[in-house]
Each structure stands twice: as structure tokens, then as C-alpha cells.
Scaffold this active site. Sequence first.
Site, PDB file in Angstrom:
ATOM      1  N   CYS A  20       0.861  -1.188   0.000  1.00  0.00           N
ATOM      2  CA  CYS A  20       0.000   0.000   0.000  1.00  0.00           C
ATOM      3  C   CYS A  20       0.901   1.243   0.000  1.00  0.00           C
ATOM      4  O   CYS A  20       2.126   1.146   0.155  1.00  0.00           O
ATOM      5  CB  CYS A  20      -0.871   0.002   1.258  1.00  0.00           C
ATOM      6  SG  CYS A  20       0.126   0.076   2.752  1.00  0.00           S
TER       7      CYS A  20
ATOM      8  N   GLU B  31      -0.168  -0.413  16.440  1.00  0.00           N
ATOM      9  CA  GLU B  31      -0.889   0.803  16.017  1.00  0.00           C
ATOM     10  C   GLU B  31      -1.936   1.193  17.064  1.00  0.00           C
ATOM     11  O   GLU B  31      -2.041   2.365  17.449  1.00  0.00           O
ATOM     12  CB  GLU B  31      -1.584   0.552  14.672  1.00  0.00           C
ATOM     13  CG  GLU B  31      -2.462   1.724  14.256  1.00  0.00           C
ATOM     14  CD  GLU B  31      -3.541   1.333  13.256  1.00  0.00           C
ATOM     15  OE1 GLU B  31      -3.248   0.576  12.321  1.00  0.00           O
ATOM     16  OE2 GLU B  31      -4.683   1.793  13.430  1.00  0.00           O
TER      17      GLU B  31
ATOM     18  N   ASN C  55      -3.937  -6.707   8.382  1.00  0.00           N
ATOM     19  CA  ASN C  55      -4.743  -6.482   7.178  1.00  0.00           C
ATOM     20  C   ASN C  55      -4.813  -7.730   6.319  1.00  0.00           C
ATOM     21  O   ASN C  55      -5.826  -7.987   5.667  1.00  0.00           O
ATOM     22  CB  ASN C  55      -4.238  -5.239   6.421  1.00  0.00           C
ATOM     23  CG  ASN C  55      -2.982  -5.499   5.628  1.00  0.00           C
ATOM     24  OD1 ASN C  55      -3.035  -6.040   4.545  1.00  0.00           O
ATOM     25  ND2 ASN C  55      -1.825  -5.134   6.170  1.00  0.00           N
TER      26      ASN C  55
ATOM     27  N   SER D 205       1.244  -5.412   3.009  1.00  0.00           N
ATOM     28  CA  SER D 205       2.687  -5.485   3.279  1.00  0.00           C
ATOM     29  C   SER D 205       3.339  -6.636   2.524  1.00  0.00           C
ATOM     30  O   SER D 205       4.431  -7.070   2.878  1.00  0.00           O
ATOM     31  CB  SER D 205       2.910  -5.635   4.789  1.00  0.00           C
ATOM     32  OG  SER D 205       2.094  -6.665   5.309  1.00  0.00           O
TER      33      SER D 205
ATOM     34  N   SER E  58       0.174 -10.302   9.980  1.00  0.00           N
ATOM     35  CA  SER E  58      -0.297  -9.006   9.459  1.00  0.00           C
ATOM     36  C   SER E  58      -1.806  -8.892   9.633  1.00  0.00           C
ATOM     37  O   SER E  58      -2.573  -9.717   9.115  1.00  0.00           O
ATOM     38  CB  SER E  58       0.086  -8.897   7.971  1.00  0.00           C
ATOM     39  OG  SER E  58      -0.776  -8.013   7.317  1.00  0.00           O
TER      40      SER E  58
HETATM   41 FE1  SF4 Z   1      -1.112   2.945   6.066  1.00  0.00          FE
HETATM   42 FE2  SF4 Z   1      -1.441   0.528   7.151  1.00  0.00          FE
HETATM   43 FE3  SF4 Z   1      -3.311   1.567   5.547  1.00  0.00          FE
HETATM   44 FE4  SF4 Z   1      -0.994   0.790   4.527  1.00  0.00          FE
HETATM   45  S1  SF4 Z   1      -2.535  -0.541   5.496  1.00  0.00           S
HETATM   46  S2  SF4 Z   1      -2.076   2.733   4.045  1.00  0.00           S
HETATM   47  S3  SF4 Z   1       0.419   1.320   6.191  1.00  0.00           S
HETATM   48  S4  SF4 Z   1      -2.667   2.371   7.546  1.00  0.00           S
END
Ligand code: SF4
Length: 292
Positions: A4, A116, A215, A257, A213
Site C-alpha cells: 500500500c 498501532e 490487514n 505489506s 499481518s
Molecule cells: Fe497505512 Fe497501514 Fe493503511 Fe498501509 S494498510 S495505508 S500502512 S494504515
Amino acid sequence: MGFCYGVRRAISSLEKAAHESAPIQTLGHVVHNRQVVERLAARGIQPVETISRLTCPTVAITTHGVGPKVMAELQSRSSEIINVTCPWVKRAQRAAQRLTAAGFSVLILGDRGHPEVKGVLEWAGDAGRATDGTDIDSLWKEFPRRLGIMSQTTQNPQAFDEFVKRAMDRFLPQGIELRVINTICDATQKRQAAAIELAGTVDVIVVVGGKGSANTRRLAEICVASGVAARLIETARELDPNWFRGKQQVGVTAGASTPDEAIQEVIDRLNHMEVGVQCNTTSSASISTPRR
Ligand code: SF4
């Protein structure tokens, strides 16, 4: 799919800095992806788990950001700080500060132990806490009259919507004033929407990314919730042909990531298995920063 904006920006800044300032230590992993961490380590950028383990004069704050107390401690002991906190995380930190300044307690829908979330809560002083949403029925008793609700940046938007609706049902009748700020980042929203669309067209989805991770794990969860089997892998070596027996179409998506090379290796190996491959087409190159 793939890196990202926040991750791309962080890695590029660190690699540039390493040319002049290596060795650099990062407080925690820059991103939760083993291949990326190893690639950075080869360039002299090493993670340490705690401040007490810092030995280099140059320290980097990761995409996940830190709270004000941790920042002050880093400033007191490091001669140079490279701060690659994602702008979307900074936006969440500012939102927590604003809520606290206006007299609101802060409730974050997210993983309590995630760096975070810990950092954002620190910006809310002692007036914040995180929840996975399961304790909503008893939560209202913990808060005074004003409550701000926020989300981890990588939260599932649908889960956040549902949580907010349940919070309104539980909290408003108790006379609690609510303020809701959606702090889910743009990259997460786009990737998740594309994964849901993909799930409607394939028999099984391979999600490529770090198992630690947030996400990436959420992408796998929403594929399953959309009614399709999902396999979360870090590298192409983990692909098992048995997963695809009798399947016509395999979808591929990847966390924010996950490096492009890791995704491409998975696609190449799937093509050798002679299954149809469809990919989550969210562009990894799209740049999107938060509105202030
Ligand atoms: Fe930022 Fe995490 Fe969103 Fe990537 S996934 S844009 S690092 S907040």
C-alpha cells in the site's frame, strides 16, 4: 494488491536513510511480513522489540506509529529518529487527541495488542481502550457521558458499521453522547472491496501475506465471510495442489505489506498447476493520502 501507499513510502524512506545512517534499528517490525523484514535486515535495518534493546544512535518508528510517551523516550536516548508512521495512522492519532481534548473517552474497534492500536490509545491519554466488539453489552458501564468511537486502520468496514450500530443501540439509551470517526485507511477499504468482488467469481482464494499481518488476516476473514474458501500463505512454497482439485478458478489477493515478488511467485506456481487464476485488481501503485 501488494504494498500500500504507507508501506511503499516507509520502505523507500528507510532504504534511502540506510545509505547514510546504517545500521538503523526499528522499534518493532516495519511491517508484519517476514520477507520484507529480511530484505531490510540485509540493508542494515534491524528490528528490536523494546526500547531497552536499542543500541544504535539511529532509530526508526514504523508504519504503525508510537504514542507520545514512547516518542519522548526515543528522543531522550537516540541521536536521530526516522519516523515512517503511515499518514493514515497519524490521522487516527490526531483524531484520538482531538476527542480527548473535547472531553470524550476513546473506544477503538481493533486488536488490543497491535502496535498501532497501542500507539493511538496513548494519544488518548488514560481515556481510551480497545475492543474486539464482543464485550459491547457491558462496555457502556465503563465510560462516562461522552464516548468517541474509532477503528483500527485495517479494520473491516462492514464490521465497523455493525459495531457502530450496536453501540448506538446500547449507549444512546444510557444518555451517552457518541462521536464516531471512521479511521479505516483507504488502502484497506479498496483491497477488501476488491477481495469481496473477487470472492464472487472464483472457487477458492489464495491470500498472500504475513500471518502476523492484521490487514492480511482480515482479507482472509472477509473472503471466508463472502462464502469462498481462503488459504493464507506467506510464500509460493506453501501452495498445496490438493487445495485446488476439482476447482476451476482460483483467486489471488494479497495484504498491504506483501512484496510484488511474493505475489508473482504464487501466480506463476498456480499457472503451472493449470488452474484458472484471477487476481484482485486493486492497483498497488495507487497513491492515496488521508484528508486532514
Ligand atoms: Fe497505512 Fe497501514 Fe493503511 Fe498501509 S494498510 S495505508 S500502512 S494504515
